[in-house]
Structure formats: C-alpha cells, structure tokens
Write a protein that holds these residues in place. Structure first.
Motif, PDB file in Angstrom:
ATOM      1  N   ALA A 175     -12.954 -11.013   1.001  1.00 36.25           N
ATOM      2  CA  ALA A 175     -12.063  -9.915   0.654  1.00 36.25           C
ATOM      3  C   ALA A 175     -12.887  -8.692   0.275  1.00 36.25           C
ATOM      4  CB  ALA A 175     -11.131 -10.306  -0.484  1.00 36.25           C
ATOM      5  N   LEU A 176     -12.430  -7.529   0.745  1.00 36.90           N
ATOM      6  CA  LEU A 176     -13.031  -6.244   0.394  1.00 36.90           C
ATOM      7  C   LEU A 176     -11.987  -5.379  -0.298  1.00 36.90           C
ATOM      8  CD1 LEU A 176     -14.899  -5.347   3.721  1.00 36.90           C
ATOM      9  CD2 LEU A 176     -15.911  -6.297   1.643  1.00 36.90           C
ATOM     10  N   VAL A 177     -12.416  -4.531  -1.202  1.00 39.19           N
ATOM     11  CA  VAL A 177     -11.536  -3.549  -1.834  1.00 39.19           C
ATOM     12  C   VAL A 177     -11.861  -2.191  -1.213  1.00 39.19           C
ATOM     13  CG1 VAL A 177     -10.739  -2.524  -3.975  1.00 39.19           C
ATOM     14  CG2 VAL A 177     -11.522  -4.899  -3.964  1.00 39.19           C
ATOM     15  N   LEU A 178     -10.911  -1.660  -0.438  1.00 35.96           N
ATOM     16  CA  LEU A 178     -11.120  -0.436   0.334  1.00 35.96           C
ATOM     17  C   LEU A 178     -10.162   0.651  -0.130  1.00 35.96           C
ATOM     18  CD1 LEU A 178     -11.231  -2.148   3.855  1.00 35.96           C
ATOM     19  CD2 LEU A 178     -13.182  -1.570   2.412  1.00 35.96           C
ATOM     20  N   ASP A 179     -10.585   1.896   0.007  1.00 40.11           N
ATOM     21  CA  ASP A 179      -9.700   3.022  -0.301  1.00 40.11           C
ATOM     22  C   ASP A 179      -8.747   3.267   0.856  1.00 40.11           C
ATOM     23  OD1 ASP A 179     -10.902   3.434  -2.732  1.00 40.11           O
ATOM     24  OD2 ASP A 179     -12.331   4.908  -1.955  1.00 40.11           O
ATOM     25  N   SER A 180      -7.535   3.713   0.532  1.00 36.87           N
ATOM     26  CA  SER A 180      -6.550   4.037   1.558  1.00 36.87           C
ATOM     27  C   SER A 180      -6.775   5.448   2.076  1.00 36.87           C
ATOM     28  CB  SER A 180      -5.139   3.922   0.981  1.00 36.87           C
ATOM     29  OG  SER A 180      -4.182   4.450   1.875  1.00 36.87           O
ATOM     30  N   ARG A 181      -6.723   5.624   3.396  1.00 40.27           N
ATOM     31  CA  ARG A 181      -6.773   6.960   3.989  1.00 40.27           C
ATOM     32  C   ARG A 181      -5.423   7.673   3.853  1.00 40.27           C
ATOM     33  NH1 ARG A 181     -10.832   8.420   7.778  1.00 40.27           N
ATOM     34  NH2 ARG A 181     -12.191   6.704   8.405  1.00 40.27           N
ATOM     35  N   LEU A 182      -4.352   6.892   3.708  1.00 37.15           N
ATOM     36  CA  LEU A 182      -3.012   7.455   3.809  1.00 37.15           C
ATOM     37  C   LEU A 182      -2.467   7.936   2.482  1.00 37.15           C
ATOM     38  CD1 LEU A 182      -1.420   4.789   6.176  1.00 37.15           C
ATOM     39  CD2 LEU A 182      -2.871   6.732   6.744  1.00 37.15           C
ATOM     40  N   HIS A 183      -2.897   7.321   1.383  1.00 35.41           N
ATOM     41  CA  HIS A 183      -2.333   7.671   0.080  1.00 35.41           C
ATOM     42  C   HIS A 183      -3.459   7.809  -0.935  1.00 35.41           C
ATOM     43  CE1 HIS A 183       1.735   6.909   1.500  1.00 35.41           C
ATOM     44  NE2 HIS A 183       1.282   5.788   2.020  1.00 35.41           N
ATOM     45  N   HIS A 184      -3.464   8.957  -1.590  1.00 30.37           N
ATOM     46  CA  HIS A 184      -4.459   9.159  -2.625  1.00 30.37           C
ATOM     47  C   HIS A 184      -4.120   8.287  -3.833  1.00 30.37           C
ATOM     48  CE1 HIS A 184      -7.493  11.051  -4.943  1.00 30.37           C
ATOM     49  NE2 HIS A 184      -6.647  11.462  -5.861  1.00 30.37           N
ATOM     50  N   ASP A 185      -5.160   7.852  -4.544  1.00 28.81           N
ATOM     51  CA  ASP A 185      -5.000   6.983  -5.710  1.00 28.81           C
ATOM     52  C   ASP A 185      -4.374   5.647  -5.332  1.00 28.81           C
ATOM     53  OD1 ASP A 185      -6.079   7.443  -8.176  1.00 28.81           O
ATOM     54  OD2 ASP A 185      -4.170   7.728  -9.186  1.00 28.81           O
ATOM     55  N   GLN A 186      -4.800   5.138  -4.197  1.00 31.69           N
ATOM     56  CA  GLN A 186      -4.331   3.832  -3.747  1.00 31.69           C
ATOM     57  C   GLN A 186      -5.466   3.132  -3.022  1.00 31.69           C
ATOM     58  OE1 GLN A 186      -1.467   2.739  -0.232  1.00 31.69           O
ATOM     59  NE2 GLN A 186      -0.173   3.289  -1.966  1.00 31.69           N
ATOM     60  N   ALA A 187      -5.590   1.837  -3.263  1.00 31.27           N
ATOM     61  CA  ALA A 187      -6.623   1.034  -2.610  1.00 31.27           C
ATOM     62  C   ALA A 187      -5.980  -0.217  -2.012  1.00 31.27           C
ATOM     63  CB  ALA A 187      -7.727   0.653  -3.598  1.00 31.27           C
TER      64      ALA A 187
END
Length: 547
Positions: free
Chosen positions: A46-58
């Motif tokens: 499992a990786l924890v990645l940042d979302s491109r679509l929503h700020h302040d969401q991973a």
C-alpha cells in the motif's frame, strides 16, 4: 496472519501510479532522498498518494502482489504523507501528514482488499472508479442499456465495486441479471474478475461475454473447457481541465518591476524565497531604476519535490545583500507571481515599496492572497463607470462596536464561487483551503453573497431558522470594502437522480449593509456566473425598486 512492514522505496522501485494520484516525497533524514514510505505484507503493498483532483485529500492505494491496483481508500483532510508507523493497538497503521494531521488505517482492510486475507480472489478494485475492457472496447451504460463502446461520455465507461455489486458512475444503477441496470440489487448481482480474465456473475455459474462486432454483451453459462474473451481493468485517465480546476503548480515565475524614480535602483544583490523556505534563489543584482525582471522559479530547489498547489503559495520573501555599491535602499513598483503561464497574482501593486537590507532577516515579505489570482481573459478589474457600493455608516458602526471580523478567510464556511463540477456548484472554502460542493437549499435557508471589484463572488450559507445566530454580514464577506453588488441566492436541484443538475434558482439584492441597486448591478453578477460556467437560464432575478 499477515506480517506488515514499513519500508522506504525509491521511485524506480514503485508500481504504476494511478493517473489521478501524485507521489509525495517527505523529508526523512534516515532514508534515501526522494524515497516514499510503503506498507508491505505477504501478497500486497500500500502507498499513500496525494490526489490530483482534490486538494487536502490523499489516497491509500492497495496493490495486489505489489503490482496491480486492488483498491483504494480516500483520506479527507490529509495531504503529503510524512510518516507511517504501527499504532499502539497493533491492529492498524498510524498515518501522519506534513501538518501533523493523523489517520488510522486498519490492517484487516488492507488484507481484505488485496485478497491476501482469504476473503475472496477478486481482481476488481474497490473504493475507486475503473473501466472494464475486452482489449478493444469498454463496458458502458446509459439510459438505453448496457453495451460496448469506445468514444462515449467518460463516466458512462466507469464502474465502482460496492459490496460485490457493479454500479455505473453515469447512471448510478447496478449491473444485474439480463445485463440491465437495476434499481433494486438482488442477492445474486455480485461480480468477480478472476485471474483468467473471466468476469463471473452470481454464484459462479455464468460469465459476461461481449461481441466486438455488434457491441452487445450477454451472460453465458461458464464452460472451463472453452476459451472466452478476457476482461481487464483499466484505470481512468485524468479529467479534462473543464471537469476539474487545475491547481497544481507546474511552472512558477516571479516578475519584478523597479520604480523609475530617482535613486530607485541599487547596487545590492536581491534573492527570494517562497513560503519562508530555507533555500533562496537569485533575482537581480546591481540594477538601475526602471528595471524589469522575469525569473523562473526553481521549484525543486526552493520548495522541494513535494507537489505544490496554487493555494499553497502563501508568501514571497526578498533578501538583500550589500555589494558595496550605491543604495542600499531601492524602490519596488510591482511584484507578480505567474503559475503555469496562466494564473497571475499581483503581490505588490502600486504601493511603491522601499526595500533595504536587514541583518539575518528578510528585507521584505509579501502575502499571496488566494482571492487575487487571475486567469487570462478575466484579469482586468471590473469597470462599472467607477461605481461601487460602500458599507453604509450605521451598519459599519454596528460592526465596529460588536467586534465583527473583517477577515473573510478567518471565518468558518466562507467560500469563493469557482464553477460547476459534475452537475454541482463548486466553491473554494477560504479557511480550510479546500474545494467543496455547495449543497442545494431548502425552504428555510439560503446563501449570502457579495461580488467584489476583483470579480470574486464570496458566499456563505445562512440557516434562517437560527435567525442571526452565526449569521455573517455582507460587510464581513467583503472585508469592509466596497462591492459591485450583494444579496442572497438559492441553489436549486433540478434532478434527484444521477447525474444531478444544480442551478442558481434565485438571485436578489437583499443587503442592508450595502443596499445596492439590483436593477443596475445584478446583471453583472449574472454575467460573472455565466463566465464561471453556471447555467442561469432558469435563474429568477429579484430586486427592490429604487426611485
């Protein structure tokens, strides 16, 4: 029982990252630069990645056998993973982001999603939208039914697995018996994608088949001795710019103009930093009055390898170092930031700021205001014959004596209207720095709004059943400054099923603090709503008659 380890992996050792996600590179002294934390166990990762679509969401993205996306979990109010460690209870992982916010992740969920927990062997990912292809066409659904196609509305080709059932993103209905869309899901409407590529229905006795010529799909009795077309999962690509606001900073440049006044130049060296960073970059040296500089910011050097979003740009600092020449003070006429060759923000306008060297400190610091960002075609200030409406004296006096805040970015729930997203009205919440969908109004609530000369529509929900409790005045939304117009509006929902369609149902000029002439100014508000991509054809305009 699986054993879970936390490892740090170089980017070259990572599996494919979904297009909608971004890598985050936390700064860790004990690990290789650029490495990212991962959770590994037998049969999964499992990786924890940042979302491109929503700020302040991973996203927590789970990979089966360390390669294929098996599912994901959305983490709200979380960005830029900083650390992962086992929680004290021994049954979960504790995730910490760059600002210290934490989420717990159950280890049993990781095992279940990856299939290593013995729950099922299903290659359909959970918790995310995906597409199913037979190698040529994609499984799609619309009001006419289910079939195969290539060039259709993206949402029509996207599915989600929830409790074993397949739901179409466009219609919201489930895929079931007879390969139709069902409003009521039955006990047998479960789907399973096997490693062989078979998409199995129900108890496993039937599989989904497709015809590449007729584009038809059907259920057929499963016969292991006969080879059938194999289904594959494909993750959707990035949305088009019209579908989601592009806020990631890919390029950043700094434009500085020196005043043309006598002795406005300097023989000193000027450097800058972004967001009070420790690394500075040279801007200019030994310059004359009237000089103009455009410098491309070294993002990796000044802010690091972690993805940067436009609303994370908070400040610019200038540092001055004496070269022994003339000066030392110099006069700055303007300073602009330009993001992605499109968005511009004037940090310094016509203030003509004198700047001089300060020992062991920044010579000057300018704040980057989110409301000041402009895009091409919308950069020029509004011009309504120079007429705006100031706060009336008595309401201003009441604000003063009651200590009402004139800082809209510090008030809960104050948003800037952005546009339309998937049929809903999208806004940017100033205090929390996040995108939200504004809910439609009922009979007892509405939105208070102001339209500023900088073409920003600031808005705040008002529950009228609570009276004036927690009510934010128009003057507070505008920071006590003049406005082009102000009033109330209501958002109406035209459809109750997917896809939804929200509109501005009512727009009026009800503001006691400004008392604008709606007959004159509401037309400009309507034009701005249309510029933002909102449909105003059904909007009812109401205003007071001014004699």
């Amino acid at each position: 029982m699986n054993h879970f380890d936390i490892v740090w992996l170089a980017q070259a050792d990572l599996p494919d990252i979904p297009p909608q996600a971004l890598l985050s590179h936390p700064e860790q002294k004990n690990h290789v630069k650029g490495a990212v934390p991962a959770i590994k166990w037998s049969g999964g990762m499992a990786l924890v990645l940042d979302s491109r679509l929503h700020h302040d969401q991973a996203w927590v993205v789970v990979y089966r056998a360390g390669k294929t996306v098996a599912g994901l979990q959305v983490l709200h109010d979380f960005r830029h993973v900083h650390d992962i460690k086992e929680a004290a209870n021994g049954h979960s992982m504790l995730l910490t982001d760059a600002t210290g916010r934490q989420h717990t992740l159950e280890l049993s969920w990781l095992s279940m999603v990856s299939g290593s927990g013995g729950a099922w062997d299903n290659l359909l990912p959970s918790g995310t939208s995906f597409m199913l292809t037979n190698g040529h066409d994609f499984l799609m659904a619309d009001r006419d039914g289910v079939g195969m196609a290539v060039h259709v509305e993206p949402a029509a080709m996207q599915w989600q697995l929830r409790n074993g059932c397949l739901y179409n993103d466009s219609t919201g209905q489930a895929l079931g018996l007879g390969i139709c869309q069902k409003k009521v899901v039955g006990a047998d409407d479960h789907w399973q994608l096997l490693p062989s590529g078979e998409l199995v229905y129900g108890d496993g006795g039937h599989i989904l088949c497709s015809d590449p010529v007729s584009s038809q799909v059907w259920l057929q009795a499963r016969d292991r001795s006969v080879a059938h077309n194999a289904w594959h999962v494909q993750m959707p690509g990035l949305p088009t710019p019209s579908e989601v606001p592009e806020k990631q900073v890919n390029t950043l440049s700094l434009h500085l103009r020196v005043c043309d006044d006598f002795r406005a130049g300097s023989g000193d060296s000027i450097s800058f930093s972004i967001n009070e960073g420790k690394v500075t970059q040279v801007l200019a040296s030994n310059f004359e009055r009237g000089s103009y500089f455009e410098v491309d910011v070294d993002l990796k050097g000044t802010v690091g390898s972690t993805p940067l979003f436009i609303d994370e740009l908070k400040s610019v600092e200038l540092y001055q170092k004496s070269n022994g020449g003339y000066g030392p003070a110099w006069k700055m006429q303007s300073l602009d930031l330009v993001v992605n060759r499109a968005w511009t923000n004037r940090v310094v306008g016509s203030d003509n700021v004198w700047v001089e060297e300060k020992k062991d400190a920044a010579s000057w610091r300018g704040c980057v205001n989110w409301l000041d960002w402009r895009v091409p075609g919308l950069q020029s200030p509004l011009d309504f014959a120079g007429y705006t409406y100031p706060v009336r004296f008595l309401p201003w006096l009441a604000d003063f004596f009651k200590w009402r805040s004139y800082q809209p970015d510090k008030l809960d729930g104050v948003c800037q209207l952005i546009g339309e997203d998937k049929g809903q009205i999208l806004a940017y919440e100033l205090k929390t720095n996040r995108l939200i969908h504004l809910p439609p109004n009922g009979p007892g609530d509405s939105y208070t709004w102001v339209y500023t000369p900088q073409k920003s529509i600031l808005i705040k929900a008002w529950d009228q059943a609570l009276g004036r409790i927690n009510y934010i005045r128009h003057s507070q939304l505008a920071g006590g400054k003049p406005v082009v117009c102000a009033g109330e509006l209501k958002i109406g929902r035209m459809t109750l099923s997917n896809p939804v369609t929200d509109i501005i149902g009512l727009l009026n000029d009800a503001s006691g603090h400004y008392k604008p002439d709606g007959g004159q100014c509401l037309v400009h508000v309507r034009e701005r709503l249309e510029e933002l991509g909102l449909d105003t054809s059904e909007t009812r305009i109401a205003y007071r008659e001014h004699g």
